[in-house]
Structures are given as C-alpha cells and as structure tokens.
Design an enzyme around this catalytic site. Structure first.
Site, PDB file in Angstrom:
ATOM      1  N   ARG A 232       0.863  -1.187   0.000  1.00  0.00           N
ATOM      2  CA  ARG A 232       0.000   0.000   0.000  1.00  0.00           C
ATOM      3  C   ARG A 232       0.898   1.235   0.000  1.00  0.00           C
ATOM      4  NH1 ARG A 232      -2.008  -3.628   3.881  1.00  0.00           N
ATOM      5  NH2 ARG A 232      -4.111  -4.434   3.427  1.00  0.00           N
TER       6      ARG A 232
ATOM      7  N   LYS B  90      -1.882  -2.175   7.336  1.00  0.00           N
ATOM      8  CA  LYS B  90      -3.248  -1.788   7.663  1.00  0.00           C
ATOM      9  C   LYS B  90      -3.691  -2.489   8.940  1.00  0.00           C
ATOM     10  CE  LYS B  90      -7.783  -1.305   5.513  1.00  0.00           C
ATOM     11  NZ  LYS B  90      -8.581  -1.567   4.275  1.00  0.00           N
TER      12      LYS B  90
ATOM     13  N   HIS C  59      -2.129   2.865  -5.611  1.00  0.00           N
ATOM     14  CA  HIS C  59      -2.806   1.601  -5.341  1.00  0.00           C
ATOM     15  C   HIS C  59      -3.016   0.791  -6.616  1.00  0.00           C
ATOM     16  CE1 HIS C  59      -4.268  -0.246  -1.691  1.00  0.00           C
ATOM     17  NE2 HIS C  59      -5.275  -0.787  -2.352  1.00  0.00           N
TER      18      HIS C  59
ATOM     19  N   ARG D   6      -0.444  -1.840  -6.769  1.00  0.00           N
ATOM     20  CA  ARG D   6      -0.761  -2.969  -5.888  1.00  0.00           C
ATOM     21  C   ARG D   6      -1.818  -3.869  -6.532  1.00  0.00           C
ATOM     22  NH1 ARG D   6      -1.144  -4.668  -0.332  1.00  0.00           N
ATOM     23  NH2 ARG D   6      -3.278  -5.080   0.361  1.00  0.00           N
TER      24      ARG D   6
ATOM     25  N   HIS E 283      -4.105  -9.236   3.397  1.00  0.00           N
ATOM     26  CA  HIS E 283      -5.561  -9.206   3.526  1.00  0.00           C
ATOM     27  C   HIS E 283      -6.008 -10.080   4.692  1.00  0.00           C
ATOM     28  CE1 HIS E 283      -6.483  -7.946  -0.922  1.00  0.00           C
ATOM     29  NE2 HIS E 283      -6.194  -6.930  -0.142  1.00  0.00           N
TER      30      HIS E 283
ATOM     31  N   TYR F  74      -9.841 -10.014  -7.106  1.00  0.00           N
ATOM     32  CA  TYR F  74      -8.968  -9.830  -8.270  1.00  0.00           C
ATOM     33  C   TYR F  74      -9.235 -10.838  -9.373  1.00  0.00           C
ATOM     34  CZ  TYR F  74      -6.379  -6.468  -5.494  1.00  0.00           C
ATOM     35  OH  TYR F  74      -6.032  -5.368  -4.749  1.00  0.00           O
TER      36      TYR F  74
END
Length: 233
Positions: A73, A98, A169, A172, A195, A204
C-alpha cells in the site's frame, strides 16, 4: 455524499450510541447502505514497464517499483525504513500495515538490485541513513508523503501516455492480478497483500483477464462450428 462516507458516519454514530451513551436502542435505526463495488484499474505488464521508465529520478522509480514488486500500500511504502529490507531472507518487513498488522512482503532480486543502487545514490546525496527512511521526504528526517507518491504516479502515467486513471494503489492491484494470472495460489497472494479476508483477495479474479482467456468454453468442446465451414449470411 458518497455511500462509503455515509457508512463511515453510520458506524461512528452506532458506536457513539451503543458504547458511549449506552443507548443501543437509538442505534437500531441506523442502517449501513449497500453499494456496488467497482472493479479496480489494472495496468498491463507493458504499461507498468512504461510507467516505471517514465519516472524522473532513481528514488521515484525505486519507490514505485516497491509498490508494484512487493504489492505494498502507498502508506506502507512511505513508512519503510532501510532496516526493513532483509536481503538475507529476500523479504521486506512491513511493520506499519493496515490495522497495525506486521507481515513479510516479497523482495524480488531485481528490486533488491534497484534499491541498492538507490542506497548508493542516496548516500552520495547525504539523504540516506542506515537507520533512516528508505524514501526520505524533502527533509531527510521525515518520510516521503503519500500525497507526493500519488503525484509521482500520476505524472509518470501522463509521461508514459497511459490514459487510465491511476494512483499508487493501481500498482498494488496490478501486482495481485499479475500473480493470479501467473497461477499463484490465491491464499499465497492473500498473505503477500496482508488481507485479513480471502474474499478481498478473490476480488482480483474479476480482473484477471489472462486467467479468463485460458479457460476453454464447453461450447468449443462440442465441435459444432469449424473454421471455414460456416456459410456467409
């Protein structure tokens, strides 16, 4: 007002009524709105190459290469320190991910070579310290800002004649999609991206066009329509 912003306000109010005021009855009428998720913008491999080549200095190229090569990120790229690069194990330590989660990210060999080049140049410029930021800002004691990284990506995309709406982003997104198209297990990609939920990574699959093209339709297996055997009209 965008739906995600409204949902954030709803969540804050529900917390306020339930926990601060101890009035959960007032929070029952606060309902989060459903909204359709838009597909992320993904660059082709050629577009990624053109974008990285269009950067104006080694520092910018190295920063964007980390975003794409490790799938980080933008805030994670900005927060990297020199000591986070583990060349012995070929890993990047992400300590400010995150949610405050720690993880190890991928360190490709070509990326390590580029970072070593940036280290030498940065030392010559007097902006790189062994315990300092990997990508210092205008002041060496502060990291590069996420806003500056966003501006770098936008300017590089414009110079590379890429018409898509891109940001940090996007790199990414492209990292995850290209791995998926190369047949990397989706759970491995989940770990690399950091994640918490597999469903976030599975998103994705909707933009992995190479994966879609490798699937043979059951219609083709029927053998009904041979090339050259269909009469015009």
């Amino acid at each position: 007002m965008p739906v995600p912003t409204l949902n954030a306000i709803v969540s804050a109010l529900r917390f306020f009524f339930t926990h601060t005021l101890d009035r959960p009855d007032l929070a029952r009428r606060l309902v989060r709105l459903a909204y359709p998720l838009t597909l992320p913008v993904v660059l082709s491999r050629d577009e990624v190459t053109r974008l990285l080549d269009a950067t104006t200095c080694l520092k910018h190229q190295a920063a964007l290469s980390v975003a794409y090569g490790a799938g980080l990120r933008v805030a994670e790229v900005a927060a990297l320190k020199v000591i986070d690069i583990d060349s012995a194990r070929m890993l990047i330590r992400v300590e400010r991910g995150k949610g405050g989660r720690y993880r190890n990210a991928l360190l490709p060999a070509d990326l390590l070579t580029l970072l070593r080049q940036w280290w030498k140049v940065g030392r010559q410029q007097g902006v790189m310290q062994r315990d300092g930021w990997l990508f210092p800002g205008q002041h060496p004691m502060k990291p590069i800002s996420t806003r500056h990284l966003h501006r770098i990506v936008v300017e590089a995309a414009r110079a590379a004649d890429i018409a898509k709406r891109v940001g940090p982003h996007t790199l990414r997104h492209s990292f995850a999609t290209h791995l998926l198209e190369d047949g990397i297990d989706i759970r491995v990609i989940q770990v690399l991206l950091g994640h918490a939920k597999l469903e976030n990574t599975a998103f994705y699959t909707k933009v992995a066009t190479r994966t879609v093209r490798t699937v043979t339709s059951p219609l083709d297996k029927l053998g009904l329509f041979k090339t050259g055997e269909i009469a015009p009209g």
